[in-house]
Design a protein around this motif. Structure first.
Motif, PDB file in Angstrom:
ATOM      1  N   ARG A  12       0.815  -1.209   0.000  1.00 53.52           N
ATOM      2  CA  ARG A  12       0.000   0.000   0.000  1.00 53.52           C
ATOM      3  C   ARG A  12       0.856   1.270   0.000  1.00 53.52           C
ATOM      4  NH1 ARG A  12      -5.393  -0.220   1.117  1.00 53.52           N
ATOM      5  NH2 ARG A  12      -5.216   1.750   0.035  1.00 53.52           N
ATOM      6  N   GLY A  63      -2.572   6.733   7.204  1.00 49.96           N
ATOM      7  CA  GLY A  63      -3.421   5.743   6.543  1.00 49.96           C
ATOM      8  C   GLY A  63      -2.745   4.388   6.467  1.00 49.96           C
ATOM      9  N   TRP A  64      -1.443   4.389   6.176  1.00 48.76           N
ATOM     10  CA  TRP A  64      -0.684   3.136   6.105  1.00 48.76           C
ATOM     11  C   TRP A  64      -0.675   2.452   7.477  1.00 48.76           C
ATOM     12  CZ3 TRP A  64       3.986   1.219   8.145  1.00 48.76           C
ATOM     13  CH2 TRP A  64       4.467   0.075   7.513  1.00 48.76           C
ATOM     14  N   ASN A  87      -2.886   2.806   9.941  1.00 45.31           N
ATOM     15  CA  ASN A  87      -4.231   2.339  10.282  1.00 45.31           C
ATOM     16  C   ASN A  87      -4.679   1.143   9.462  1.00 45.31           C
ATOM     17  OD1 ASN A  87      -4.678   4.224  12.309  1.00 45.31           O
ATOM     18  ND2 ASN A  87      -5.415   5.764  10.860  1.00 45.31           N
ATOM     19  N   GLU A  88      -4.315   1.102   8.200  1.00 41.31           N
ATOM     20  CA  GLU A  88      -4.834   0.049   7.308  1.00 41.31           C
ATOM     21  C   GLU A  88      -3.887  -1.132   7.135  1.00 41.31           C
ATOM     22  OE1 GLU A  88      -6.556   1.410   3.659  1.00 41.31           O
ATOM     23  OE2 GLU A  88      -7.167   3.311   4.568  1.00 41.31           O
TER      24      GLU A  88
END
Length: 89
Positions: free
Chosen positions: A72, A79-80, A82-83
């Motif tokens: 990702r 964001g990285w 969290n995901e």
């Protein structure tokens, strides 16, 4: 010279823990462990209700994240995290 007084628990290693002991430190080295250590003029630290543990190095590591490199790459850092990384924690 420093004396850590009345350490509730002293973790010596993974299998040995002492209770209610004093620790004498001279020149940055543990010189004595015992009860009621006599050390006139030493700085004293009260360690009642405290755990004294050996110096740990690199307790906070990101080693597992090395396996996630390249996953990702389109995401910003938050964001990285969290995901991609937090689902593994």
């Amino acid at each position: 010279m420093i004396v850590i007084r009345n350490a509730s628990h002293l973790i010596k290693d993974s299998e040995h823990t002492l209770s209610n002991v004093d620790i004498l430190i001279k020149d940055g080295i543990i010189a004595e462990i015992g009860e009621n250590i006599d050390a006139p003029g030493a700085k004293e630290i009260d360690a009642r209700r405290c755990i004294v543990a050996p110096g740990f190095h690199n307790l906070h590591t990101h080693l597992y994240q090395n396996f996630l490199k390249g996953m990702r790459d389109d995401l910003p850092l938050v964001g990285w995290c969290n995901e991609v990384t937090f689902p593994f924690v």
